[in-house]
Design an enzyme around this catalytic site. Structure first.
Site, PDB file in Angstrom:
ATOM      1  N   TYR A   1     -25.125  12.915 124.061  1.00 11.61           N
ATOM      2  CA  TYR A   1     -24.177  11.956 123.503  1.00 11.61           C
ATOM      3  C   TYR A   1     -24.021  10.781 124.467  1.00 11.61           C
ATOM      4  CZ  TYR A   1     -20.199  10.336 120.765  1.00 11.61           C
ATOM      5  OH  TYR A   1     -19.366   9.594 119.973  1.00 11.61           O
TER       6      TYR A   1
ATOM      7  N   ASP B   1     -31.464  16.568  98.529  1.00 11.03           N
ATOM      8  CA  ASP B   1     -31.557  17.547  97.449  1.00 11.03           C
ATOM      9  C   ASP B   1     -31.340  18.947  98.021  1.00 11.03           C
ATOM     10  OD1 ASP B   1     -31.820  18.506  94.947  1.00 11.03           O
ATOM     11  OD2 ASP B   1     -33.984  18.188  94.763  1.00 11.03           O
ATOM     12  N   ARG B   2     -30.759  19.834  97.209  1.00 13.19           N
ATOM     13  CA  ARG B   2     -30.410  21.170  97.675  1.00 13.19           C
ATOM     14  C   ARG B   2     -30.213  22.058  96.452  1.00 13.19           C
ATOM     15  NH1 ARG B   2     -25.749  19.616 101.169  1.00 13.19           N
ATOM     16  NH2 ARG B   2     -26.948  17.694 101.246  1.00 13.19           N
TER      17      ARG B   2
ATOM     18  N   TRP C   1     -19.584   2.093 116.375  1.00 17.99           N
ATOM     19  CA  TRP C   1     -19.154   3.246 117.176  1.00 17.99           C
ATOM     20  C   TRP C   1     -17.653   3.094 117.368  1.00 17.99           C
ATOM     21  CZ3 TRP C   1     -20.501   4.275 122.998  1.00 17.99           C
ATOM     22  CH2 TRP C   1     -20.232   5.609 123.307  1.00 17.99           C
ATOM     23  N   LEU C   2     -16.901   4.056 116.894  1.00 22.43           N
ATOM     24  CA  LEU C   2     -15.451   3.967 116.988  1.00 22.43           C
ATOM     25  C   LEU C   2     -14.989   3.820 118.431  1.00 22.43           C
ATOM     26  CD1 LEU C   2     -12.784   4.015 115.413  1.00 22.43           C
ATOM     27  CD2 LEU C   2     -12.771   6.510 115.698  1.00 22.43           C
TER      28      LEU C   2
END
Length: 373
Positions: free
Chosen positions: A94, A217-218, A311-312
């Site tokens: 990160y 899709d799933r 990005w907050l």
């Protein structure tokens, strides 16, 4: 890499160990409640000492709370979610990483238990959320400085309060800050079943905006589609449907979007760009596919499309604490009006953290794992 968490900010070293027990960052109960000679209070916390697979490096440990100063607030954590950015932080990939060892979790809601003599804005019983990331919310109790907390109303649902500070804030700012959208305008997004995606659908609906929501899709695609439409989604389509030539007929009945929100990258982001109106903007706030955003030269030249990032953490760095508090209160108003609900959640007791961590990293899991204390 996901990038929808809040800013890591530490004024003092994150940890001061007493054996294996940290004392800084969770510095102790209010002085009015405990004398200096009293037995230190014990709390449980999910700690990681090095980066790696969260299911392997995170451990449930006993910590102690030391004495606190007059500006500190003792809180009891009520609930804390497991976000993708939490996972990325533990893995070590990160943008902002805490000093190790660290307590996991950057978001959650707590109740004030006691306050120091200099605290004026909070009182026992108040609900609070972290003002910034890095506090370590995956624990039963902690002591933080008053400035590290933001009061939220206690009359909103617990799950909404626990998931308020990251995803809805990201969704709201992206809808407001990049294009001057008017009621009736449309927005297209991928990862629409994510926490941010669900917030985008609801906030956009409250603003009178129409949404085109792209998902992978799933097997249970109809069930997912129905749930997103129950939140206000006008259209739910799969990545495969987005690539079909007949998509050109899709916009005969609705305006082409001027805003696209990308949390995937790779081919998915390229397809979003193809659907944008001339002069439109694609905002990237994550990269689930771990592939670069590819934009064709013709789209950039002939449609004058704009590529932006959000990005907050950076937004909060560029704005005052009062502006963030105003954002939180705006979202709380939407929650009270029934226009913004928490994402689909599974509440898991803290001691069952292993199963929660594993579930949070499985594909096609639409339920956010929330640790309860």
């Amino acid at each position: 890499m996901w990038v929808c968490s809040t800013l890591w900010r530490v004024r003092t070293p994150a940890w001061q160990w007493r054996g294996l027990l940290p004392a800084s960052g969770c510095r102790g109960p209010a002085a009015s409640s405990y004398s200096a000679s009293a037995e230190p209070a014990r709390v449980r916390a999910l700690v990681y000492g090095h980066h790696g697979d969260p299911a392997k490096v995170v451990e449930l440990k006993n910590l102690e709370l030391a004495a606190v100063g007059g500006s500190d607030v003792r809180v009891k954590m009520l609930a804390a979610p497991i976000n993708p950015s939490d996972i990325n932080m533990i893995q070590g990939n990160y943008g902002l990483l805490p000093e190790l060892p660290a307590v996991g979790g950057n978001e959650g809601v707590a109740q004030v238990v006691a306050v120091g003599s200099n605290v004026t804005g909070l009182k026992p019983g108040d609900w609070v959320i972290p003002a910034n990331a890095g506090l370590g919310t995956w624990r039963t109790e902690a002591v933080f400085s008053e400035e590290a907390l933001i009061q939220v109303p206690s009359d909103i649902p617990l799950q909404s309060a626990a998931t308020l500070g990251v995803n809805p804030c990201t969704a709201y700012r992206m809808l407001m800050d990049f294009e001057q959208l008017q009621p009736g305008d449309s927005v297209i997004q991928n990862a629409s079943n994510s926490g941010v995606g669900q917030a985008v659908i609801q906030i956009a609906t409250a603003l009178g905006l129409r949404t085109i929501n792209v998902v992978r899709d799933r097997p249970d695609i109809q069930k997912l589609s129905d749930r997103l439409k129950s939140l206000g989604a006008e259209h739910v389509i799969t990545e495969e449907e987005l690539r079909r030539p007949e998509m050109k007929n899709f916009f005969k009945d609705m305006p082409q979007p001027r805003l696209a929100l990308n949390c995937v990258g790779g081919k998915s982001s390229t397809e979003l760009l193809r659907q944008l109106a001339r002069g439109g903007t694609m905002v990237t706030y994550g990269g689930m596919a771990k592939q670069p955003v590819v934009a064709s030269v013709s789209l950039l030249i002939f449609k004058d499309l704009k590529l932006r990032g959000f990005w907050l953490s950076q937004w909060k760095k560029d704005h005052s604490p009062d502006q963030f508090k105003e954002l939180i209160l705006t979202l709380c108003d939407l929650i009270r009006r029934g226009q913004l609900t928490a994402p689909a959640c599974s509440q898991v007791p803290l001691q069952d953290y292993q199963s929660a961590l594993e579930a949070s990293m499985k594909p096609f899991i639409s339920s956010k794992q929330i640790l309860t204390m």
